[in-house]
Design a protein around this motif. Structure first.
Motif, short mmCIF file in Angstrom:
data_model
loop_
_atom_site.label_atom_id
_atom_site.label_comp_id
_atom_site.label_asym_id
_atom_site.label_seq_id
_atom_site.Cartn_x
_atom_site.Cartn_y
_atom_site.Cartn_z
N PRO A 65 32.52 -1.19 20.87
CA PRO A 65 32.32 -2.58 21.27
C PRO A 65 32.68 -2.88 22.71
O PRO A 65 32.27 -3.88 23.26
CB PRO A 65 33.22 -3.36 20.30
N ASP A 66 33.44 -2.01 23.35
CA ASP A 66 33.85 -2.24 24.73
C ASP A 66 32.82 -1.74 25.73
O ASP A 66 32.97 -1.94 26.93
CB ASP A 66 35.19 -1.56 25.02
N GLY A 67 31.78 -1.06 25.27
CA GLY A 67 30.75 -0.58 26.17
C GLY A 67 31.05 0.77 26.80
O GLY A 67 30.30 1.26 27.61
N TRP A 68 32.16 1.40 26.42
CA TRP A 68 32.51 2.70 26.97
C TRP A 68 31.99 3.79 26.06
O TRP A 68 31.87 3.61 24.86
CB TRP A 68 34.02 2.83 27.13
N ARG A 69 31.71 4.92 26.63
CA ARG A 69 31.23 6.06 25.86
C ARG A 69 32.41 6.82 25.26
O ARG A 69 33.52 6.78 25.78
CB ARG A 69 30.44 7.00 26.76
N ARG A 70 32.10 7.53 24.18
CA ARG A 70 33.11 8.38 23.59
C ARG A 70 33.45 9.52 24.54
O ARG A 70 32.59 10.02 25.25
CB ARG A 70 32.60 8.97 22.29
N ARG A 71 34.69 9.95 24.52
CA ARG A 71 35.14 11.02 25.40
C ARG A 71 34.50 12.34 24.97
O ARG A 71 34.46 12.69 23.80
CB ARG A 71 36.65 11.12 25.31
N SER A 72 34.02 13.08 25.93
CA SER A 72 33.37 14.36 25.68
C SER A 72 34.42 15.42 25.34
O SER A 72 35.56 15.37 25.79
CB SER A 72 32.58 14.80 26.90
N ASP A 73 34.00 16.42 24.56
CA ASP A 73 34.88 17.54 24.25
C ASP A 73 34.83 18.61 25.33
O ASP A 73 35.71 19.46 25.40
CB ASP A 73 34.47 18.17 22.90
N ASP A 74 33.82 18.59 26.16
CA ASP A 74 33.64 19.59 27.21
C ASP A 74 34.50 19.24 28.43
O ASP A 74 34.36 18.17 29.01
CB ASP A 74 32.17 19.66 27.61
N PRO A 75 35.40 20.13 28.84
CA PRO A 75 36.26 19.82 29.98
C PRO A 75 35.49 19.64 31.29
O PRO A 75 35.93 18.87 32.15
CB PRO A 75 37.23 21.00 30.06
N LEU A 76 34.35 20.31 31.43
CA LEU A 76 33.57 20.15 32.67
C LEU A 76 32.95 18.75 32.74
O LEU A 76 32.90 18.14 33.81
CB LEU A 76 32.48 21.23 32.76
N VAL A 77 32.48 18.25 31.61
CA VAL A 77 31.91 16.89 31.58
C VAL A 77 33.02 15.87 31.85
O VAL A 77 32.82 14.91 32.60
CB VAL A 77 31.21 16.63 30.23
N ARG A 78 34.19 16.09 31.26
CA ARG A 78 35.31 15.17 31.52
C ARG A 78 35.68 15.19 33.00
O ARG A 78 36.04 14.16 33.57
CB ARG A 78 36.51 15.56 30.65
N LYS A 79 35.58 16.35 33.64
CA LYS A 79 35.87 16.45 35.08
C LYS A 79 34.88 15.63 35.89
O LYS A 79 35.26 14.96 36.86
CB LYS A 79 35.82 17.91 35.53
N ILE A 80 33.59 15.65 35.49
CA ILE A 80 32.58 14.85 36.19
C ILE A 80 32.95 13.37 36.10
O ILE A 80 32.94 12.66 37.10
CB ILE A 80 31.18 15.11 35.59
N TYR A 81 33.32 12.92 34.91
CA TYR A 81 33.69 11.51 34.75
C TYR A 81 34.96 11.18 35.52
O TYR A 81 35.10 10.09 36.09
CB TYR A 81 33.83 11.14 33.27
N ALA A 82 35.91 12.10 35.57
CA ALA A 82 37.15 11.87 36.32
C ALA A 82 36.87 11.76 37.82
O ALA A 82 37.40 10.87 38.50
CB ALA A 82 38.15 12.99 36.04
N LEU A 83 36.02 12.65 38.33
CA LEU A 83 35.67 12.58 39.75
C LEU A 83 34.90 11.30 40.06
O LEU A 83 35.08 10.69 41.12
CB LEU A 83 34.85 13.81 40.16
N TRP A 84 34.03 10.89 39.14
CA TRP A 84 33.28 9.65 39.33
C TRP A 84 34.25 8.46 39.37
O TRP A 84 34.06 7.53 40.14
CB TRP A 84 32.25 9.48 38.22
N THR A 85 35.29 8.51 38.54
CA THR A 85 36.29 7.44 38.54
C THR A 85 37.01 7.37 39.88
O THR A 85 37.32 6.28 40.37
CB THR A 85 37.29 7.66 37.39
#
Length: 145
Positions: A65-85
């Motif tokens: 309901p907050d409009g955020w996506r579920r956290r990925s299990d892949d550490p490389l994808v999480r790194k992309i989102y962290a760098l984007w942040t």
């Protein structure tokens, strides 16, 4: 107008909530009849209440309901989102998600659909932008631990 207020009024129009009902929901959820200065948590509480009036318009229960996506299990994808942040917090980019950047770099629609090689391409590109903008301090690593 804040993002919470825009979202609240957009959902109010989508659910076709009349003024009297809207004021009652605001009073019940946030303790006042005005939506001025509403927080995102207050807006989300009101939107959940809207769904009780018109359940056929409510989003599926697995949608966040907050409009955020579920956290990925892949550490490389999480790194992309962290760098984007890092770029978002530095004021370099505006979009919440790096979808357009990922599509431009790899032709994939979202970071969740990337192969490890494509993830590394995107990560290196984001690191170069961060270094160019002076946001990273030069200590961003791509290795897995």
């Amino acid at each position: 107008m804040s993002a919470a207020l825009r979202r609240l009024h957009a959902e109010r129009r989508r659910y076709s909530i009349d003024e009297e009902t809207f004021r009652a929901i605001l009073l019940g959820q946030i303790g006042r009849e005005s939506s001025k200065g509403i927080t995102m948590a207050g807006a989300n509480a009101c939107i959940r209440e809207f769904a009780k009036y018109k359940p056929e318009l409510a989003p599926p229960s697995d949608e966040n309901p907050d409009g955020w996506r579920r956290r990925s299990d892949d550490p490389l994808v999480r790194k992309i989102y962290a760098l984007w942040t890092v770029l978002r917090n530095g004021g370099v980019v505006q979009p919440r998600f790096p979808d357009a950047y990922v599509k431009r770099m790899t032709k994939a629609d979202r970071a969740d659909f990337l192969t490890p090689v494509q993830c590394n391409t995107v990560i290196e590109g984001l690191k170069e932008i961060i270094d160019r903008e002076g946001l990273g301090g030069g200590n961003i690593r791509t290795s897995r631990r």
